[in-house]
Design a protein around this motif. Structure first.
Motif, mmCIF file in Angstrom:
data_model
loop_
_atom_site.group_PDB
_atom_site.id
_atom_site.type_symbol
_atom_site.label_atom_id
_atom_site.label_comp_id
_atom_site.label_asym_id
_atom_site.label_seq_id
_atom_site.Cartn_x
_atom_site.Cartn_y
_atom_site.Cartn_z
ATOM 1 N N ASN A 1 0.855 -1.181 0.000
ATOM 2 C CA ASN A 1 0.000 0.000 0.000
ATOM 3 C C ASN A 1 0.894 1.235 0.000
ATOM 4 O O ASN A 1 1.506 1.571 1.018
ATOM 5 C CB ASN A 1 -0.911 -0.013 1.229
ATOM 6 C CG ASN A 1 -1.830 1.204 1.293
ATOM 7 O OD1 ASN A 1 -1.820 2.052 0.401
ATOM 8 N ND2 ASN A 1 -2.625 1.291 2.338
ATOM 9 N N ALA A 2 0.974 1.901 -1.134
ATOM 10 C CA ALA A 2 1.880 3.047 -1.280
ATOM 11 C C ALA A 2 1.531 4.187 -0.328
ATOM 12 O O ALA A 2 2.392 5.012 -0.006
ATOM 13 C CB ALA A 2 1.864 3.546 -2.720
ATOM 14 N N ALA A 3 0.289 4.239 0.126
ATOM 15 C CA ALA A 3 -0.134 5.312 1.032
ATOM 16 C C ALA A 3 0.262 5.048 2.476
ATOM 17 O O ALA A 3 0.106 5.922 3.337
ATOM 18 C CB ALA A 3 -1.653 5.505 0.944
ATOM 19 N N ASP A 4 0.790 3.873 2.769
ATOM 20 C CA ASP A 4 1.188 3.475 4.120
ATOM 21 C C ASP A 4 2.692 3.706 4.286
ATOM 22 O O ASP A 4 3.502 3.048 3.632
ATOM 23 C CB ASP A 4 0.830 2.003 4.339
ATOM 24 C CG ASP A 4 1.089 1.534 5.762
ATOM 25 O OD1 ASP A 4 2.186 1.789 6.280
ATOM 26 O OD2 ASP A 4 0.200 0.888 6.346
ATOM 27 N N PHE A 5 3.071 4.618 5.170
ATOM 28 C CA PHE A 5 4.471 4.997 5.341
ATOM 29 C C PHE A 5 5.335 3.813 5.756
ATOM 30 O O PHE A 5 6.383 3.544 5.148
ATOM 31 C CB PHE A 5 4.579 6.112 6.385
ATOM 32 C CG PHE A 5 5.977 6.647 6.574
ATOM 33 C CD1 PHE A 5 6.480 7.632 5.735
ATOM 34 C CD2 PHE A 5 6.791 6.165 7.597
ATOM 35 C CE1 PHE A 5 7.768 8.132 5.908
ATOM 36 C CE2 PHE A 5 8.077 6.654 7.774
ATOM 37 C CZ PHE A 5 8.565 7.640 6.928
ATOM 38 N N ALA A 6 4.903 3.078 6.776
ATOM 39 C CA ALA A 6 5.691 1.944 7.284
ATOM 40 C C ALA A 6 5.809 0.842 6.240
ATOM 41 O O ALA A 6 6.874 0.242 6.065
ATOM 42 C CB ALA A 6 5.058 1.406 8.568
ATOM 43 N N ALA A 7 4.705 0.575 5.535
ATOM 44 C CA ALA A 7 4.723 -0.464 4.493
ATOM 45 C C ALA A 7 5.668 -0.083 3.368
ATOM 46 O O ALA A 7 6.371 -0.937 2.812
ATOM 47 C CB ALA A 7 3.313 -0.686 3.961
ATOM 48 N N THR A 8 5.703 1.205 3.039
ATOM 49 C CA THR A 8 6.601 1.674 1.975
ATOM 50 C C THR A 8 8.064 1.508 2.378
ATOM 51 O O THR A 8 8.894 1.044 1.579
ATOM 52 C CB THR A 8 6.312 3.148 1.651
ATOM 53 O OG1 THR A 8 4.983 3.263 1.133
ATOM 54 C CG2 THR A 8 7.295 3.688 0.622
ATOM 55 N N GLU A 9 8.395 1.878 3.608
ATOM 56 C CA GLU A 9 9.771 1.717 4.086
ATOM 57 C C GLU A 9 10.204 0.256 3.985
ATOM 58 O O GLU A 9 11.316 -0.052 3.533
ATOM 59 C CB GLU A 9 9.866 2.198 5.541
ATOM 60 C CG GLU A 9 9.659 3.695 5.731
ATOM 61 C CD GLU A 9 10.887 4.512 5.400
ATOM 62 O OE1 GLU A 9 12.003 3.987 5.534
ATOM 63 O OE2 GLU A 9 10.734 5.689 5.020
ATOM 64 N N ALA B 1 1.312 5.639 -8.605
ATOM 65 C CA ALA B 1 0.104 5.170 -7.922
ATOM 66 C C ALA B 1 -0.918 6.297 -7.818
ATOM 67 O O ALA B 1 -0.575 7.425 -7.446
ATOM 68 C CB ALA B 1 0.454 4.647 -6.535
ATOM 69 N N GLY B 2 -2.158 6.005 -8.165
ATOM 70 C CA GLY B 2 -3.172 7.056 -8.113
ATOM 71 C C GLY B 2 -4.582 6.528 -8.231
ATOM 72 O O GLY B 2 -4.821 5.462 -8.802
ATOM 73 N N ASN C 1 -2.510 9.466 -3.889
ATOM 74 C CA ASN C 1 -1.845 10.201 -4.972
ATOM 75 C C ASN C 1 -0.638 11.015 -4.508
ATOM 76 O O ASN C 1 0.364 11.085 -5.221
ATOM 77 C CB ASN C 1 -2.832 11.150 -5.656
ATOM 78 C CG ASN C 1 -3.966 10.424 -6.346
ATOM 79 O OD1 ASN C 1 -4.128 9.221 -6.200
ATOM 80 N ND2 ASN C 1 -4.769 11.152 -7.093
ATOM 81 N N LEU C 2 -0.744 11.643 -3.336
ATOM 82 C CA LEU C 2 0.297 12.572 -2.901
ATOM 83 C C LEU C 2 1.151 12.019 -1.762
ATOM 84 O O LEU C 2 2.380 12.033 -1.832
ATOM 85 C CB LEU C 2 -0.337 13.908 -2.499
ATOM 86 C CG LEU C 2 0.622 15.020 -2.065
ATOM 87 C CD1 LEU C 2 1.666 15.306 -3.142
ATOM 88 C CD2 LEU C 2 -0.173 16.298 -1.739
ATOM 89 N N LYS C 3 0.521 11.522 -0.711
ATOM 90 C CA LYS C 3 1.305 11.018 0.417
ATOM 91 C C LYS C 3 2.167 9.827 -0.008
ATOM 92 O O LYS C 3 3.281 9.647 0.496
ATOM 93 C CB LYS C 3 0.397 10.606 1.580
ATOM 94 C CG LYS C 3 1.173 10.169 2.823
ATOM 95 C CD LYS C 3 0.252 9.944 4.008
ATOM 96 C CE LYS C 3 1.068 9.586 5.251
ATOM 97 N NZ LYS C 3 1.619 8.226 5.187
ATOM 98 N N SER C 4 1.676 9.028 -0.943
ATOM 99 C CA SER C 4 2.451 7.878 -1.411
ATOM 100 C C SER C 4 3.781 8.337 -2.017
ATOM 101 O O SER C 4 4.819 7.682 -1.841
ATOM 102 C CB SER C 4 1.658 7.073 -2.441
ATOM 103 O OG SER C 4 1.438 7.822 -3.622
ATOM 104 N N ALA C 5 3.749 9.463 -2.722
ATOM 105 C CA ALA C 5 4.985 9.988 -3.321
ATOM 106 C C ALA C 5 5.954 10.432 -2.234
ATOM 107 O O ALA C 5 7.164 10.174 -2.323
ATOM 108 C CB ALA C 5 4.667 11.147 -4.261
#
Length: 248
Positions: free
Chosen positions: A64-72, A92-93, A115-119
């Protein structure tokens, strides 16, 4: 030699659509591909196979690109699997359209998050890697509505305008480290979503475009390849509108 020979790219939201086309184009130019999507289902596995057919390394990651911990965590896995991260495409959008008077908080928050936080999440995760490498190209997939707005899409337009400003800000912050950041603003692109529109609506759109046609996903992929490659080595902090002249 191919334009992206030996490089590794992360392309978010790339199991289908424009993201997939960018990943395929990158692979054709010798780039190894790590792509993400919410789930890597049969469609994602097929994308993985299509990319790998170019003879490059490819792996899809359910994240989930919108999830900070998952992205890390995902970026850590990609770095371990591929060794380097040279290119990041924040693709992702989602859309949740509606007039402001009727828009719910959930509609606003969901679009801004995906759209934005994921970036932000992905840039935050890859920057330390790129800074150690003293090189990297970050590409935010924006939209022409992020430049001029669009009634009924205030959440989407705000998120895409944010992606443009984010790219410009990152370009200023890390340019001295050899890292470039740019944005692509597609116009009316022929995808499964636009094909579902009534014929008269599509015709009306095309009449507003100087080139009198919608764009192809290949048009976006070509510009994304330019921005990822050394051909654009002196291009940073820019927003390139790929819209057939619709928004001059």
């Amino acid at each position: 030699m191919k334009l992206l020979e030996g490089k590794t790219a992360i392309v978010t939201g790339a199991a289908r659509g424009i993201g997939k086309e960018i990943a395929l184009k990158y692979a054709s130019e010798g780039c190894n591909i790590a792509f993400t999507d919410l789930v890597i289902d049969e469609n994602g596995k097929k994308t993985e196979e299509e990319i790998a057919a170019y003879g490059v390394k490819c792996k899809g990651y359910a994240s989930n690109a919108a999830d900070f911990a998952a992205t890390e965590k995902t970026v850590e896995e990609i770095k371990a699997d591929f060794g380097s991260i040279d290119i990041l495409v924040n693709n992702a959008g989602i859309t949740k359209d509606g007039l402001m008077l009727r828009m719910t908080e959930q509609q606003w928050d969901a679009v801004i998050a995906v759209n934005l936080k994921s970036a932000f999440n992905y840039i935050h995760a890859v920057l330390p890697i790129m800074m150690r490498q003293k090189s990297g190209s970050i590409i935010n997939m924006a939209s022409v509505v992020g430049v001029h707005g669009n009634a009924g899409q205030s959440n989407y337009a705000a998120s895409k305008a944010g992606l443009i400003a984010l790219a410009k800000s990152i370009a200023q912050e890390v340019g001295s480290r050899g890292i470039r950041a740019n944005a692509i603003a597609p116009g009316f692109i022929e995808t499964a979503m636009t094909e579902a529109l009534p014929a008269e609506v599509r015709k009306e759109w095309c009449q507003k475009i100087p080139l009198r046609r919608g764009g192809k996903v290949e048009d976006i992929a070509n510009v994304a390849t330019f921005l990822a490659s050394d051909m654009s080595g002196y291009v940073t902090g820019q927003v390139i509108q790929v819209d057939g002249g619709m928004n001059m």
